[in-house]
Scaffold this motif. Structure first.
Motif, PDB file in Angstrom:
ATOM      1  N   PHE A  98     -21.624  65.828 -40.982  1.00  0.00           N
ATOM      2  CA  PHE A  98     -21.822  64.617 -41.779  1.00  0.00           C
ATOM      3  C   PHE A  98     -23.314  64.444 -41.962  1.00  0.00           C
ATOM      4  O   PHE A  98     -24.063  64.537 -40.991  1.00  0.00           O
ATOM      5  N   ASP A  99     -23.773  64.229 -43.158  1.00  0.00           N
ATOM      6  CA  ASP A  99     -25.165  63.912 -43.519  1.00  0.00           C
ATOM      7  C   ASP A  99     -25.768  64.859 -44.547  1.00  0.00           C
ATOM      8  O   ASP A  99     -26.707  64.502 -45.210  1.00  0.00           O
ATOM      9  N   VAL A 123     -28.098  58.080 -48.363  1.00  0.00           N
ATOM     10  CA  VAL A 123     -28.878  57.425 -47.314  1.00  0.00           C
ATOM     11  C   VAL A 123     -29.898  56.452 -47.895  1.00  0.00           C
ATOM     12  O   VAL A 123     -30.025  55.319 -47.425  1.00  0.00           O
ATOM     13  N   MET A 130     -28.194  53.368 -49.216  1.00  0.00           N
ATOM     14  CA  MET A 130     -27.662  52.589 -48.103  1.00  0.00           C
ATOM     15  C   MET A 130     -28.778  51.796 -47.417  1.00  0.00           C
ATOM     16  O   MET A 130     -28.595  50.629 -47.045  1.00  0.00           O
ATOM     17  N   VAL A 189     -20.477  66.162 -45.240  1.00  0.00           N
ATOM     18  CA  VAL A 189     -20.321  65.010 -46.120  1.00  0.00           C
ATOM     19  C   VAL A 189     -21.708  64.472 -46.437  1.00  0.00           C
ATOM     20  O   VAL A 189     -22.487  64.175 -45.532  1.00  0.00           O
ATOM     21  N   ARG A 190     -22.019  64.399 -47.722  1.00  0.00           N
ATOM     22  CA  ARG A 190     -23.300  63.833 -48.162  1.00  0.00           C
ATOM     23  C   ARG A 190     -23.105  62.348 -48.386  1.00  0.00           C
ATOM     24  O   ARG A 190     -22.159  61.924 -49.034  1.00  0.00           O
ATOM     25  N   GLN A 191     -23.997  61.576 -47.818  1.00  0.00           N
ATOM     26  CA  GLN A 191     -23.970  60.131 -48.035  1.00  0.00           C
ATOM     27  C   GLN A 191     -25.286  59.705 -48.678  1.00  0.00           C
ATOM     28  O   GLN A 191     -26.316  60.322 -48.436  1.00  0.00           O
ATOM     29  N   ASN A 228     -22.356  64.136 -36.964  1.00  0.00           N
ATOM     30  CA  ASN A 228     -23.439  64.496 -37.874  1.00  0.00           C
ATOM     31  C   ASN A 228     -23.588  66.023 -37.872  1.00  0.00           C
ATOM     32  O   ASN A 228     -22.896  66.722 -37.124  1.00  0.00           O
ATOM     33  N   HIS A 244     -20.566  52.593 -51.106  1.00  0.00           N
ATOM     34  CA  HIS A 244     -21.370  53.745 -51.497  1.00  0.00           C
ATOM     35  C   HIS A 244     -20.464  54.967 -51.565  1.00  0.00           C
ATOM     36  O   HIS A 244     -19.593  55.154 -50.720  1.00  0.00           O
ATOM     37  N   SER A 245     -20.686  55.796 -52.542  1.00  0.00           N
ATOM     38  CA  SER A 245     -19.908  57.020 -52.688  1.00  0.00           C
ATOM     39  C   SER A 245     -20.401  58.088 -51.716  1.00  0.00           C
ATOM     40  O   SER A 245     -21.601  58.208 -51.469  1.00  0.00           O
ATOM     41  N   HIS A 246     -19.471  58.839 -51.184  1.00  0.00           N
ATOM     42  CA  HIS A 246     -19.779  59.976 -50.333  1.00  0.00           C
ATOM     43  C   HIS A 246     -19.196  61.214 -50.989  1.00  0.00           C
ATOM     44  O   HIS A 246     -18.198  61.130 -51.713  1.00  0.00           O
ATOM     45  N   THR A 247     -19.784  62.366 -50.729  1.00  0.00           N
ATOM     46  CA  THR A 247     -19.332  63.601 -51.350  1.00  0.00           C
ATOM     47  C   THR A 247     -19.073  64.654 -50.284  1.00  0.00           C
ATOM     48  O   THR A 247     -19.945  64.908 -49.448  1.00  0.00           O
TER      49      THR A 247
END
Length: 117
Positions: free
Chosen positions: A56-57, A76, A79, A72-74, A29, A102-105
């Motif tokens: 990550f986050d 949240v 989810m 990495v944007r998730q 994270n 779910h897409s992550h960027t």
């Protein structure tokens, strides 16, 4: 790690003390990534010239640390909604969705670069 700055600092110190030091760290994270960045600074490694660090986050710390953290944007919220719907379906004896994608960027910022030659 424990998903904290302190555990990222400890892990970073451990990883960066190895004879086969990596050129990049992908942390669990953003808090741990910033801890790893601190460990790198303690031994004089410049980021991203000598070490790339990615988190990550896309938490707030990723935008205020320097260099700004590649992360990495998730989604949240989405989810959490999907997980809640799965739990409710189980409680109501309905078949929950087997899987939700779910897409992550990847947000490329200043903490990552190609490996140093």
């Amino acid at each position: 790690g424990m998903f904290t700055f302190d555990s990222g600092l400890a892990a970073g110190r451990n990883i960066l003390a190895r004879a086969d030091r990596p050129t990049a760290i992908l942390a669990q994270n953003d808090d741990m990534a910033v801890g790893a960045m601190m460990a790198a600074r303690e031994i004089g490694l410049s980021i991203p010239e000598r070490l790339s660090v990615v988190g990550f986050d896309d938490s707030e710390v990723s935008r205020i640390t320097w260099p700004r953290l590649t992360t990495v944007r998730q989604p949240v919220f989405e989810m959490a909604v999907a997980a809640t719907e799965m739990v409710i379906a189980q409680l109501e004896d309905r078949e929950p969705l087997a899987r939700v994608l779910h897409s992550h960027t990847l947000l490329v910022r200043e903490s990552a670069a190609p490996p140093h030659a």
